[in-house]
Enzyme design. Sequence first.
Site, PDB file in Angstrom:
ATOM      1  N   ARG A  59      43.176   1.099 -22.308  1.00  0.00           N
ATOM      2  CA  ARG A  59      41.931   0.357 -22.102  1.00  0.00           C
ATOM      3  C   ARG A  59      41.910  -0.941 -22.900  1.00  0.00           C
ATOM      4  NH1 ARG A  59      41.405   5.593 -21.969  1.00  0.00           N
ATOM      5  NH2 ARG A  59      41.106   5.706 -24.203  1.00  0.00           N
ATOM      6  N   GLU A  96      42.358  10.962 -32.987  1.00  0.00           N
ATOM      7  CA  GLU A  96      41.298  11.961 -33.045  1.00  0.00           C
ATOM      8  C   GLU A  96      41.721  13.251 -32.355  1.00  0.00           C
ATOM      9  OE1 GLU A  96      37.674  10.721 -31.131  1.00  0.00           O
ATOM     10  OE2 GLU A  96      36.484  12.299 -32.062  1.00  0.00           O
TER      11      GLU A  96
HETATM   12  P1  AMP Z   1      42.028   6.443 -33.210  1.00  0.00           P
HETATM   13  O1  AMP Z   1      43.478   6.130 -33.420  1.00  0.00           O
HETATM   14  O2  AMP Z   1      41.671   7.838 -33.661  1.00  0.00           O
HETATM   15  O3  AMP Z   1      41.125   5.395 -33.783  1.00  0.00           O
HETATM   16  O4  AMP Z   1      41.780   6.484 -31.645  1.00  0.00           O
HETATM   17  C1  AMP Z   1      41.576   5.319 -30.932  1.00  0.00           C
HETATM   18  C2  AMP Z   1      42.318   5.332 -29.633  1.00  0.00           C
HETATM   19  O5  AMP Z   1      42.146   6.556 -28.935  1.00  0.00           O
HETATM   20  C3  AMP Z   1      41.803   4.254 -28.730  1.00  0.00           C
HETATM   21  O6  AMP Z   1      42.880   3.744 -27.956  1.00  0.00           O
HETATM   22  C4  AMP Z   1      40.774   4.945 -27.874  1.00  0.00           C
HETATM   23  O7  AMP Z   1      40.823   4.472 -26.550  1.00  0.00           O
HETATM   24  C5  AMP Z   1      41.156   6.419 -27.936  1.00  0.00           C
HETATM   25  N1  AMP Z   1      40.046   7.290 -28.352  1.00  0.00           N
HETATM   26  C6  AMP Z   1      40.011   8.085 -29.446  1.00  0.00           C
HETATM   27  N2  AMP Z   1      38.876   8.794 -29.513  1.00  0.00           N
HETATM   28  C7  AMP Z   1      38.160   8.424 -28.432  1.00  0.00           C
HETATM   29  C8  AMP Z   1      36.867   8.779 -27.931  1.00  0.00           C
HETATM   30  N3  AMP Z   1      36.086   9.674 -28.550  1.00  0.00           N
HETATM   31  N4  AMP Z   1      36.437   8.176 -26.802  1.00  0.00           N
HETATM   32  C9  AMP Z   1      37.217   7.273 -26.167  1.00  0.00           C
HETATM   33  N5  AMP Z   1      38.431   6.894 -26.583  1.00  0.00           N
HETATM   34  C10 AMP Z   1      38.905   7.467 -27.695  1.00  0.00           C
END
Ligand code: AMP
Length: 172
Positions: A59, A96
């Site tokens: 995205r 996450e």
């Molecule tokens: P992080 O590395 O944990 O900050 O996760 C961010 C990446 O995972 C981004 O590319 C987001 O598109 C995706 N992502 C993680 N958690 C979510 C969520 N709750 N909703 C949408 N996208 C998420």
Amino acid sequence: MSDLFALVRDVHDFPKPGIVFKDLTPLFRDGPAFRALVEAMAAPYRDARVDAVLGVEARGFILGAAVALHLGVGFVPARKPGKLPAATDREAYSLEYGHDCLELHLGSFAPGDRVLVIDDVIATGGTARAAITLARRQGAEVVGVAFAVEIDFLRGRALLPPDLVVSSLLHV
Ligand code: AMP
């Protein structure tokens, strides 16, 4: 801004039980909302002399390419492993809902290039940190990191280098 974010859909238990996925596809589908989002994400960096936008799969490609066009600069993709065709550098991270890796084509940036990193959501911050690490390893100067949505309770911002401008439009 609140009108924009009425178009962010919460999808419960995706991609794993317990995760509330912030789905921006209804916002992308709405022309004026999409345009307003892109303009708002680009606004803090209009005078930051950005040379290129680095967007994170997938995205971050949609938003990053649009922000790059808006700023009048080029776009570089950071991709999941095995997707980029030429020689790459790689950085592993946890997110996450699991672990992953990002790759960047070697030679994407020249030393001193001013780079803006873009993704849709910051959760735990690992993805953005990996993108920043990859850009810096090529000598780029990361001038900022911009997200549409920041999931505050996961404190992802704390994982990012303290000297960076971090901008998020919606805090949830
Ligand atoms: P992080 O590395 O944990 O900050 O996760 C961010 C990446 O995972 C981004 O590319 C987001 O598109 C995706 N992502 C993680 N958690 C979510 C969520 N709750 N909703 C949408 N996208 C998420």
